[in-house]
Write a protein that holds these residues in place. Structure first.
Motif, mmCIF file in Angstrom:
data_model
loop_
_atom_site.group_PDB
_atom_site.id
_atom_site.type_symbol
_atom_site.label_atom_id
_atom_site.label_comp_id
_atom_site.label_asym_id
_atom_site.label_seq_id
_atom_site.Cartn_x
_atom_site.Cartn_y
_atom_site.Cartn_z
ATOM 1 N N VAL A 41 1.160 -1.697 -0.068
ATOM 2 C CA VAL A 41 -0.323 -0.173 0.101
ATOM 3 C C VAL A 41 0.735 1.296 -0.174
ATOM 4 O O VAL A 41 1.860 1.602 0.575
ATOM 5 C CB VAL A 41 -1.231 -0.325 1.265
ATOM 6 C CG1 VAL A 41 -1.929 1.271 1.248
ATOM 7 C CG2 VAL A 41 -2.021 -1.168 1.377
ATOM 8 N N PRO A 42 0.519 2.281 -0.948
ATOM 9 C CA PRO A 42 1.317 3.294 -0.915
ATOM 10 C C PRO A 42 1.256 4.134 0.411
ATOM 11 O O PRO A 42 0.210 4.066 1.242
ATOM 12 C CB PRO A 42 1.184 4.042 -2.336
ATOM 13 C CG PRO A 42 -0.743 3.929 -2.264
ATOM 14 C CD PRO A 42 -0.636 2.263 -2.588
ATOM 15 N N GLU A 43 2.225 4.667 1.067
ATOM 16 C CA GLU A 43 2.755 5.943 1.586
ATOM 17 C C GLU A 43 1.261 6.764 1.334
ATOM 18 O O GLU A 43 1.204 7.645 0.159
ATOM 19 C CB GLU A 43 3.226 6.992 1.367
ATOM 20 C CG GLU A 43 5.037 6.170 2.865
ATOM 21 C CD GLU A 43 4.095 5.295 3.967
ATOM 22 O OE1 GLU A 43 3.640 5.591 4.201
ATOM 23 O OE2 GLU A 43 4.858 4.516 3.757
ATOM 24 N N VAL A 44 1.022 7.861 2.566
ATOM 25 C CA VAL A 44 -0.718 8.592 2.024
ATOM 26 C C VAL A 44 0.710 9.788 1.959
ATOM 27 O O VAL A 44 1.582 10.440 1.967
ATOM 28 C CB VAL A 44 -1.358 9.035 3.384
ATOM 29 C CG1 VAL A 44 -2.236 10.017 2.839
ATOM 30 C CG2 VAL A 44 -1.639 7.417 3.881
ATOM 31 N N GLU A 45 -0.165 10.609 1.002
ATOM 32 C CA GLU A 45 0.292 11.681 0.541
ATOM 33 C C GLU A 45 0.184 12.846 1.261
ATOM 34 O O GLU A 45 -0.506 12.748 2.032
ATOM 35 C CB GLU A 45 -0.067 11.938 -0.919
ATOM 36 C CG GLU A 45 0.527 10.641 -2.146
ATOM 37 C CD GLU A 45 -0.468 11.498 -3.526
ATOM 38 O OE1 GLU A 45 -0.895 13.116 -3.459
ATOM 39 O OE2 GLU A 45 -0.421 10.603 -3.674
ATOM 40 N N PRO A 46 1.532 13.880 1.459
ATOM 41 C CA PRO A 46 1.565 15.235 2.682
ATOM 42 C C PRO A 46 0.305 15.358 2.344
ATOM 43 O O PRO A 46 0.178 15.811 3.240
ATOM 44 C CB PRO A 46 3.137 15.599 1.943
ATOM 45 C CG PRO A 46 3.847 14.261 1.723
ATOM 46 C CD PRO A 46 2.464 13.753 0.805
ATOM 47 N N ASP A 47 0.338 16.623 1.050
ATOM 48 C CA ASP A 47 -1.403 16.874 1.598
ATOM 49 C C ASP A 47 -2.543 16.607 2.340
ATOM 50 O O ASP A 47 -3.147 16.788 2.108
ATOM 51 C CB ASP A 47 -1.243 17.334 -0.182
ATOM 52 C CG ASP A 47 -0.359 18.466 -0.557
ATOM 53 O OD1 ASP A 47 0.394 18.959 0.350
ATOM 54 O OD2 ASP A 47 -0.217 18.381 -1.984
ATOM 55 N N ILE A 48 -2.199 15.401 1.519
ATOM 56 C CA ILE A 48 -3.964 14.703 2.018
ATOM 57 C C ILE A 48 -3.997 14.566 4.167
ATOM 58 O O ILE A 48 -4.559 14.213 3.933
ATOM 59 C CB ILE A 48 -3.986 13.497 1.403
ATOM 60 C CG1 ILE A 48 -3.952 13.160 -0.221
ATOM 61 C CG2 ILE A 48 -4.517 12.022 2.193
ATOM 62 C CD1 ILE A 48 -4.467 12.017 -0.887
ATOM 63 N N VAL A 49 -2.325 14.376 4.515
ATOM 64 C CA VAL A 49 -2.341 14.315 6.152
ATOM 65 C C VAL A 49 -2.998 15.300 6.161
ATOM 66 O O VAL A 49 -3.215 15.414 7.571
ATOM 67 C CB VAL A 49 -0.878 13.657 5.999
ATOM 68 C CG1 VAL A 49 -0.270 13.913 7.559
ATOM 69 C CG2 VAL A 49 -0.616 11.497 5.051
ATOM 70 N N ARG A 50 -2.228 16.272 5.646
ATOM 71 C CA ARG A 50 -2.503 17.571 6.401
ATOM 72 C C ARG A 50 -3.685 17.768 6.018
ATOM 73 O O ARG A 50 -4.591 18.710 7.246
ATOM 74 C CB ARG A 50 -1.794 19.096 5.798
ATOM 75 C CG ARG A 50 -0.537 18.699 5.875
ATOM 76 C CD ARG A 50 0.572 19.914 5.238
ATOM 77 N NE ARG A 50 0.280 20.038 4.006
ATOM 78 C CZ ARG A 50 1.702 19.067 2.934
ATOM 79 N NH1 ARG A 50 2.227 18.841 3.899
ATOM 80 N NH2 ARG A 50 1.583 19.733 1.789
ATOM 81 N N ALA A 51 -4.098 17.621 5.185
ATOM 82 C CA ALA A 51 -5.533 17.798 4.945
ATOM 83 C C ALA A 51 -6.494 16.879 5.935
ATOM 84 O O ALA A 51 -7.536 17.374 6.357
ATOM 85 C CB ALA A 51 -6.520 17.836 3.466
ATOM 86 N N ALA A 52 -6.428 15.819 6.413
ATOM 87 C CA ALA A 52 -7.548 14.384 6.484
ATOM 88 C C ALA A 52 -6.914 15.200 8.210
ATOM 89 O O ALA A 52 -7.871 14.497 9.507
ATOM 90 C CB ALA A 52 -6.926 13.502 6.283
ATOM 91 N N GLY A 53 -6.497 15.344 9.119
ATOM 92 C CA GLY A 53 -5.755 15.340 10.555
ATOM 93 C C GLY A 53 -5.263 14.325 10.748
ATOM 94 O O GLY A 53 -4.745 13.185 10.047
ATOM 95 N N GLN A 54 -5.770 14.207 11.883
ATOM 96 C CA GLN A 54 -5.789 13.550 12.328
ATOM 97 C C GLN A 54 -7.361 12.347 12.872
ATOM 98 O O GLN A 54 -7.910 12.362 13.564
ATOM 99 C CB GLN A 54 -5.178 12.986 13.569
ATOM 100 C CG GLN A 54 -3.529 12.852 13.915
ATOM 101 C CD GLN A 54 -2.857 12.497 13.320
ATOM 102 O OE1 GLN A 54 -2.594 11.281 13.319
ATOM 103 N NE2 GLN A 54 -1.803 12.767 12.895
#
Length: 528
Positions: A41-54
């Motif tokens: 499974v590919p790593e989650v892209e940084p922009d998605i991490v920032r948008a989704a939060g925790q």
């Protein structure tokens, strides 16, 4: 005669050579290798991490896993080998002549319909999508309901139940709600059925809270009209009956049964699980019924899928429509929407609106056939059944009890009692021996009113060559029972599993419902 002619002649004279694969295949958890992967499974892209939060931060601590799930770790090719090996140890409608699965109406499920149901737009549907995004599926449901109304003669339909028994439960719940609305629920506490109707008819009636009165057949095997007339009373809530019954015998006096129940204020419910010989020929409405149901996974050629997913179509008259389970599809200004049931609705029988992929398959099957095609389905099913009965009754030791000299509709409950008396070989043992030739059959619902039963139902899906192959297997085994009964009694010989250890099924201490429960029990015995 050339070599090819010799081969063809030999095959016509001999039984099919069949030997099932036997793999000593472990449970998939036992095949797991730490660190092995089928997909990265590919790593989650940084922009998605920032948008989704925790996203997990808002969940209560009690809902969070303390450790990752213990899933098998395997490569793709090992997963593929595992499941293909298991599939080789199986029998099913796509592998063998499956006419012996009586009352289950095992017919060919067109593969193009499976492809339709696997399209991304269908496979990825979510039951909580807004109506605006599923207009096509809602239209399919609406049109399929129209088909069910036409085939049954009824006025309204719900496709929410997830199978035949759940549809019967819905029907009986509607019966109870109807009598409650009229202030007669306390008085009407009895339901009448017949011994050869589907057992779910009695079971669901009992589950809803009714006392069940069972009518037995007369000397010729037809439901006893005199017994019914003696049973009806002001306490009668409903008659729930399968016709043809599981013997394949059609009760041509069914209207008299319905009229007798209506005369005392009861409702009449038609279990149409055995409708495969009646499509386009006879309808529940013309027989006077108030409610009925169809099994889409039987009559309308969708997969049985080991008991699910399935759909039971509940059909009723306009008078009973307010009691249908919801949600229901309705059209307003050219747009489809899901609405709750009416105020008197019995409510949801299961979650959401039904099994969409099954409804699509059934709708595609109906539309490919058309009205005349549906009638042809039944005509061929009846023809196949009566051809098979004509040939099987030539076998010494096989009989078709009841209705002497009469035709059957789409199945027959046969009896091997004469063969058992002569050889000691039982119907169950004949069924196990049949697996050695790549076919099988089902015996009967309990109680075994027909001694040493075998319930066989050839649908329209099978050719004469298919039927002749199955008949040949039965004839061959009957001969073995007389010449070498021990061979039949110790069967199957060509299958991966010979006999199930039935005593284990009665000992909860030996059950392992899940892999974790199995491992725990091994640990308790010091075997882990």
């Amino acid at each position: 005669m050339n070599a090819m002619d010799n081969i063809a002649t030999h095959r016509k004279q001999q039984m099919r050579r069949y030997h099932q694969a036997r793999w000593d295949e472990p449970v998939i958890f036992e095949l797991s290798q730490p660190g092995e992967r089928g997909i990265l499974v590919p790593e989650v892209e940084p922009d998605i991490v920032r948008a989704a939060g925790q996203p997990l931060a808002g969940l209560p601590a009690s809902m969070l896993r303390r450790q990752a799930p213990a899933l098998p770790e395997m490569s793709q090719n090992r997963v593929l080998r595992h499941y293909l090996r298991l599939s080789q140890e199986n029998l099913g409608a796509d592998l063998n002549v499956d006419v012996g699965q009586g009352t289950c109406t095992m017919k060919y499920n067109p593969k193009i319909n499976d492809q339709l149901a696997r399209q991304p737009g269908m496979a990825e549907l979510h039951p909580r999508q807004p109506d605006s995004s599923v207009q096509g599926m809602l239209e399919v449901i609406d049109k399929l309901e129209g088909v069910m109304c036409e085939v049954s003669g009824m006025d309204a339909v719900s496709l929410q139940p997830r199978g035949g028994s759940q549809a019967i439960f819905a029907n009986m719940s509607m019966v109870r709600a109807w009598h409650e609305s009229r202030g007669e629920a306390g008085q009407r506490d009895e339901v009448i059925t017949t011994i050869f109707s589907h057992p779910s008819d009695a079971a669901c009636s009992k589950l809803v809270g009714y006392k069940v009165i069972t009518i037995y057949p007369d000397a010729d095997g037809y439901p006893d009209l005199a017994a019914l007339k003696a049973a009806v009373s002001p306490r009668t809530a409903a008659l729930v009956i399968t016709n043809p019954e599981d013997t394949g015998i059609f009760n041509s006096r069914i209207r008299e049964f319905v009229d007798a129940v209506h005369a005392v204020g009861g409702l009449c419910v038609y279990d149409q699980a055995n409708a495969n010989g009646l499509l386009g020929i006879a309808r529940a409405r013309e027989a006077g019924f108030d409610l009925c149901h169809f099994n889409l996974h039987k009559t309308f050629a969708t997969p049985h899928a080991c008991g699910g997913p399935a759909v039971g179509a509940v059909c009723c008259t306009a008078a009973l429509a307010p009691f249908l389970p919801g949600p229901l599809v309705r059209s307003k200004e050219g747009r489809y929407q899901l609405v709750s049931g009416a105020q008197q609705s019995i409510g949801k029988i299961s979650s959401f609106a039904g099994a969409a992929s099954i409804m699509l398959r059934a709708y595609a099957w109906v539309m490919s056939l058309g009205a005349e095609g549906l009638k042809t389905v039944s005509e061929i099913a009846v023809l196949n059944n009566n051809y098979m009965m004509h040939e099987l009754l030539k076998i010494d030791g096989m009989a078709a009890p009841y209705a002497p000299g009469k035709r059957r509709i789409e199945q027959v409950r046969y009896s091997w009692a004469a063969l058992t008396e002569a050889t000691g070989v039982t119907s169950e043992e004949i069924g196990l021996r049949a697996a050695d030739f790549g076919v099988h059959y089902w015996t009967s619902h309990h109680p075994y009113l027909v001694p040493e039963p075998a319930t066989i139902e050839p649908t329209e899906s099978y050719s004469r060559a298919d039927l002749d192959e199955f008949i040949g297997v039965m004839r061959h085994i009957a001969g073995e029972a007389r010449s070498n009964p021990e061979l039949v009694k110790t069967a199957p010989h060509n299958c991966p599993v010979h006999r199930v250890q039935c005593e284990m099924l009665d000992d909860p201490e030996r059950w392992g419902i899940t892999w974790r429960a199995y491992q725990r029990k091994l640990g308790e015995r010091g075997l882990a």
